[in-house]
Design a protein around this motif. Structure first.
Motif, PDB file in Angstrom:
ATOM      1  N   SER A  32       0.846  -1.199   0.000  1.00 51.77           N
ATOM      2  CA  SER A  32       0.000   0.000   0.000  1.00 51.77           C
ATOM      3  C   SER A  32       0.882   1.249   0.000  1.00 51.77           C
ATOM      4  O   SER A  32       1.898   1.306   0.690  1.00 51.77           O
ATOM      5  CB  SER A  32      -0.915   0.000   1.224  1.00 51.77           C
ATOM      6  N   GLN A  33       0.460   2.242  -0.761  1.00 50.49           N
ATOM      7  CA  GLN A  33       1.245   3.465  -0.893  1.00 50.49           C
ATOM      8  C   GLN A  33       0.943   4.493   0.191  1.00 50.49           C
ATOM      9  O   GLN A  33       1.701   5.432   0.389  1.00 50.49           O
ATOM     10  CB  GLN A  33       0.983   4.101  -2.278  1.00 50.49           C
ATOM     11  N   GLU A  34      -0.184   4.311   0.897  1.00 53.73           N
ATOM     12  CA  GLU A  34      -0.560   5.242   1.955  1.00 53.73           C
ATOM     13  C   GLU A  34      -1.009   4.444   3.183  1.00 53.73           C
ATOM     14  O   GLU A  34      -0.918   3.217   3.200  1.00 53.73           O
ATOM     15  CB  GLU A  34      -1.693   6.165   1.469  1.00 53.73           C
ATOM     16  N   VAL A  35      -1.525   5.157   4.171  1.00 52.53           N
ATOM     17  CA  VAL A  35      -1.975   4.520   5.407  1.00 52.53           C
ATOM     18  C   VAL A  35      -3.100   3.534   5.115  1.00 52.53           C
ATOM     19  O   VAL A  35      -4.026   3.839   4.354  1.00 52.53           O
ATOM     20  CB  VAL A  35      -2.456   5.588   6.416  1.00 52.53           C
ATOM     21  N   VAL A  36      -3.020   2.343   5.714  1.00 58.16           N
ATOM     22  CA  VAL A  36      -4.086   1.352   5.573  1.00 58.16           C
ATOM     23  C   VAL A  36      -5.163   1.681   6.606  1.00 58.16           C
ATOM     24  O   VAL A  36      -4.928   1.613   7.813  1.00 58.16           O
ATOM     25  CB  VAL A  36      -3.542  -0.081   5.785  1.00 58.16           C
ATOM     26  N   SER A  92      -7.058   1.389   1.771  1.00 53.41           N
ATOM     27  CA  SER A  92      -5.998   2.328   2.108  1.00 53.41           C
ATOM     28  C   SER A  92      -6.330   3.734   1.645  1.00 53.41           C
ATOM     29  O   SER A  92      -7.211   3.940   0.791  1.00 53.41           O
ATOM     30  CB  SER A  92      -4.684   1.862   1.452  1.00 53.41           C
ATOM     31  N   GLU A  93      -5.617   4.700   2.228  1.00 50.74           N
ATOM     32  CA  GLU A  93      -5.750   6.091   1.785  1.00 50.74           C
ATOM     33  C   GLU A  93      -5.281   6.270   0.345  1.00 50.74           C
ATOM     34  O   GLU A  93      -5.546   7.312  -0.261  1.00 50.74           O
ATOM     35  CB  GLU A  93      -4.930   7.006   2.702  1.00 50.74           C
ATOM     36  N   ASP A  94      -4.572   5.282  -0.209  1.00 52.82           N
ATOM     37  CA  ASP A  94      -4.168   5.382  -1.609  1.00 52.82           C
ATOM     38  C   ASP A  94      -5.308   5.018  -2.551  1.00 52.82           C
ATOM     39  O   ASP A  94      -5.113   4.831  -3.742  1.00 52.82           O
ATOM     40  CB  ASP A  94      -2.936   4.509  -1.900  1.00 52.82           C
ATOM     41  N   ARG A  95      -6.529   4.871  -1.975  1.00 57.10           N
ATOM     42  CA  ARG A  95      -7.763   4.632  -2.732  1.00 57.10           C
ATOM     43  C   ARG A  95      -7.842   3.236  -3.339  1.00 57.10           C
ATOM     44  O   ARG A  95      -8.503   3.038  -4.354  1.00 57.10           O
ATOM     45  CB  ARG A  95      -7.938   5.683  -3.830  1.00 57.10           C
ATOM     46  N   THR A  96      -7.185   2.275  -2.738  1.00 55.36           N
ATOM     47  CA  THR A  96      -7.213   0.919  -3.282  1.00 55.36           C
ATOM     48  C   THR A  96      -7.930  -0.042  -2.346  1.00 55.36           C
ATOM     49  O   THR A  96      -7.920   0.125  -1.126  1.00 55.36           O
ATOM     50  CB  THR A  96      -5.791   0.379  -3.520  1.00 55.36           C
ATOM     51  N   VAL A  97      -8.574  -1.030  -2.961  1.00 55.34           N
ATOM     52  CA  VAL A  97      -9.092  -2.194  -2.263  1.00 55.34           C
ATOM     53  C   VAL A  97      -8.255  -3.375  -2.734  1.00 55.34           C
ATOM     54  O   VAL A  97      -8.140  -3.632  -3.932  1.00 55.34           O
ATOM     55  CB  VAL A  97     -10.581  -2.449  -2.588  1.00 55.34           C
ATOM     56  N   ARG A  98      -7.629  -4.081  -1.786  1.00 53.05           N
ATOM     57  CA  ARG A  98      -6.761  -5.203  -2.135  1.00 53.05           C
ATOM     58  C   ARG A  98      -7.251  -6.464  -1.437  1.00 53.05           C
ATOM     59  O   ARG A  98      -7.546  -6.445  -0.243  1.00 53.05           O
ATOM     60  CB  ARG A  98      -5.305  -4.922  -1.738  1.00 53.05           C
ATOM     61  N   VAL A 157     -11.274   4.854   0.757  1.00 47.79           N
ATOM     62  CA  VAL A 157     -12.175   3.965   1.493  1.00 47.79           C
ATOM     63  C   VAL A 157     -11.883   4.108   2.982  1.00 47.79           C
ATOM     64  O   VAL A 157     -10.739   4.038   3.410  1.00 47.79           O
ATOM     65  CB  VAL A 157     -11.995   2.503   1.032  1.00 47.79           C
ATOM     66  N   THR A 158     -12.936   4.304   3.774  1.00 50.90           N
ATOM     67  CA  THR A 158     -12.759   4.622   5.186  1.00 50.90           C
ATOM     68  C   THR A 158     -13.280   3.544   6.128  1.00 50.90           C
ATOM     69  O   THR A 158     -12.971   3.563   7.320  1.00 50.90           O
ATOM     70  CB  THR A 158     -13.480   5.937   5.514  1.00 50.90           C
ATOM     71  N   ALA A 159     -14.094   2.610   5.638  1.00 49.04           N
ATOM     72  CA  ALA A 159     -14.666   1.595   6.520  1.00 49.04           C
ATOM     73  C   ALA A 159     -14.956   0.320   5.744  1.00 49.04           C
ATOM     74  O   ALA A 159     -15.236   0.364   4.544  1.00 49.04           O
ATOM     75  CB  ALA A 159     -15.948   2.116   7.169  1.00 49.04           C
ATOM     76  N   PHE A 194     -18.875  -4.922   2.369  1.00 48.92           N
ATOM     77  CA  PHE A 194     -19.384  -3.561   2.321  1.00 48.92           C
ATOM     78  C   PHE A 194     -18.231  -2.603   2.584  1.00 48.92           C
ATOM     79  O   PHE A 194     -17.416  -2.834   3.495  1.00 48.92           O
ATOM     80  CB  PHE A 194     -20.462  -3.342   3.382  1.00 48.92           C
ATOM     81  N   SER A 195     -18.144  -1.541   1.813  1.00 53.02           N
ATOM     82  CA  SER A 195     -17.112  -0.526   2.032  1.00 53.02           C
ATOM     83  C   SER A 195     -17.767   0.849   2.069  1.00 53.02           C
ATOM     84  O   SER A 195     -18.690   1.138   1.307  1.00 53.02           O
ATOM     85  CB  SER A 195     -16.048  -0.568   0.931  1.00 53.02           C
ATOM     86  N   GLY A 196     -17.290   1.680   2.992  1.00 52.93           N
ATOM     87  CA  GLY A 196     -17.737   3.064   3.066  1.00 52.93           C
ATOM     88  C   GLY A 196     -16.592   3.968   2.657  1.00 52.93           C
ATOM     89  O   GLY A 196     -15.426   3.640   2.864  1.00 52.93           O
ATOM     90  N   SER A 197     -16.908   5.119   2.084  1.00 53.34           N
ATOM     91  CA  SER A 197     -15.833   5.960   1.551  1.00 53.34           C
ATOM     92  C   SER A 197     -16.074   7.442   1.799  1.00 53.34           C
ATOM     93  O   SER A 197     -17.133   7.856   2.263  1.00 53.34           O
ATOM     94  CB  SER A 197     -15.655   5.705   0.050  1.00 53.34           C
ATOM     95  N   SER A 198     -15.065   8.204   1.463  1.00 51.03           N
ATOM     96  CA  SER A 198     -15.102   9.643   1.713  1.00 51.03           C
ATOM     97  C   SER A 198     -16.022  10.383   0.746  1.00 51.03           C
ATOM     98  O   SER A 198     -16.300  11.565   0.945  1.00 51.03           O
ATOM     99  CB  SER A 198     -13.688  10.227   1.626  1.00 51.03           C
ATOM    100  N   ASP A 199     -16.506   9.712  -0.297  1.00 52.69           N
ATOM    101  CA  ASP A 199     -17.440  10.366  -1.228  1.00 52.69           C
ATOM    102  C   ASP A 199     -18.898  10.174  -0.796  1.00 52.69           C
ATOM    103  O   ASP A 199     -19.808  10.331  -1.606  1.00 52.69           O
ATOM    104  CB  ASP A 199     -17.229   9.872  -2.659  1.00 52.69           C
ATOM    105  N   HIS A 200     -19.103   9.785   0.470  1.00 50.96           N
ATOM    106  CA  HIS A 200     -20.417   9.656   1.107  1.00 50.96           C
ATOM    107  C   HIS A 200     -21.131   8.351   0.743  1.00 50.96           C
ATOM    108  O   HIS A 200     -22.277   8.156   1.165  1.00 50.96           O
ATOM    109  CB  HIS A 200     -21.358  10.825   0.761  1.00 50.96           C
TER     110      HIS A 200
END
Length: 269
Positions: free
Chosen positions: A23-27, A43-49, A71-73, A84-90
């Motif tokens: 991951s390139q940013e914080v997980v 991760s904050e790098d906007r990836t789902v792995r 993705v935040t949750a 299920f994933s929650g994200s910063s775009d609401h």
């Protein structure tokens, strides 16, 4: 006289099984896939792995998906094998992992970033909480529909009026180009005049009214507009939740340094 040898005290410590890097940013969050040699991370790098164990014994990101936002949750349904994933775009997205169909269902019901998710497996209801203070309870025991991909076009797919970048058609027809919009139900590229109506489309995840073309607006029935979620104001910016399914209690904690305990049995049942 020889010194007496003292036995070393037993020490117990965790055993590191794997170290997963890439991951390139914080997980932000990671979950273990039940009954599988796998882990899902966001991760904050906007990836789902999706990290799966290979024959070598190492975990590698066998599935890598780049998201348009962070993705935040995360939350996992072990029975339906849905993530299920929650994200910063609401938005909340339901990923069909177990069915291997590659489907992704959007759920739009927040006005701020989604920061916590919990799933009530016995009632098939998803609880999402966000920075807007909203607690949304989604009925996942309905057959939901994927949102269509937005189509590309140089002119309105309803009235054929050119969009503002279509210089040739504007010149040929001697008309000023129009702004492009998209119908959330059919995905067609349309002008503002042909998409003047708005409607909720709950089975597509749109609990709030969104832009639709006029023909789709006429086709949507009142039954199709029936909500599939309930909305509740927690009156604090929720950052974490824990749901106790045995009692139907929800614990929320917020940025206001307050912890609230809720009886969710009136709505999660």
């Amino acid at each position: 006289m020889a010194a007496e040898i003292q036995p070393k005290p037993l020490t117990r410590k965790p055993i590191l099984l794997q170290r997963m890097e890439g991951s390139q940013e914080v997980v932000n969050m990671a979950v273990i896939v039940p009954k599988e040699e796998g882990v899902i991370s966001v991760s904050e790098d906007r990836t789902v792995r999706v990290w799966l164990k290979r024959d070598s014994g190492q975990y590698w990101p066998s599935v890598y998906h780049a998201m348009p936002c962070g993705v935040t949750a995360l939350c996992w349904d072990p029975v339906q094998r849905v993530l299920f994933s929650g994200s910063s775009d609401h938005s909340v997205i339901m990923w069909d992992i177990g069915g291997r169909k590659g489907t992704a269902i959007e759920l739009q019901g927040h006005n701020d970033r989604v920061q916590a998710l919990s799933y009530a497996q016995h009632t098939r209801q998803l609880i999402s909480c966000g920075g807007d203070g909203g607690i949304v309870v989604w009925n996942m025991d309905v057959e939901r529909q994927e949102t269509p991909e937005w189509l590309d076009s140089d002119s309105c797919q309803k009235c054929d009026q050119p969009f503002f970048w279509n210089f040739k058609q504007m010149w040929d027809s001697k008309k000023i180009g129009l702004r492009q919009h998209h119908c959330r139900k059919c995905g067609k590229a349309v002008c503002g005049k042909c998409s003047s109506k708005r409607s909720s489309i709950p089975l597509m995840g749109f609990e709030f009214e969104v832009r639709v073309c006029d023909s789709c607006h006429e086709a949507i029935t009142d039954e199709e507009r029936a909500p599939t979620a309930t909305f509740h104001d927690s009156k604090h910016n929720i950052v974490h939740v824990h749901f106790d399914a045995t009692r139907g209690w929800l614990l929320t904690s917020g940025t206001d340094k307050v912890i609230k305990l809720w009886d969710m049995t009136p709505v999660v049942s």
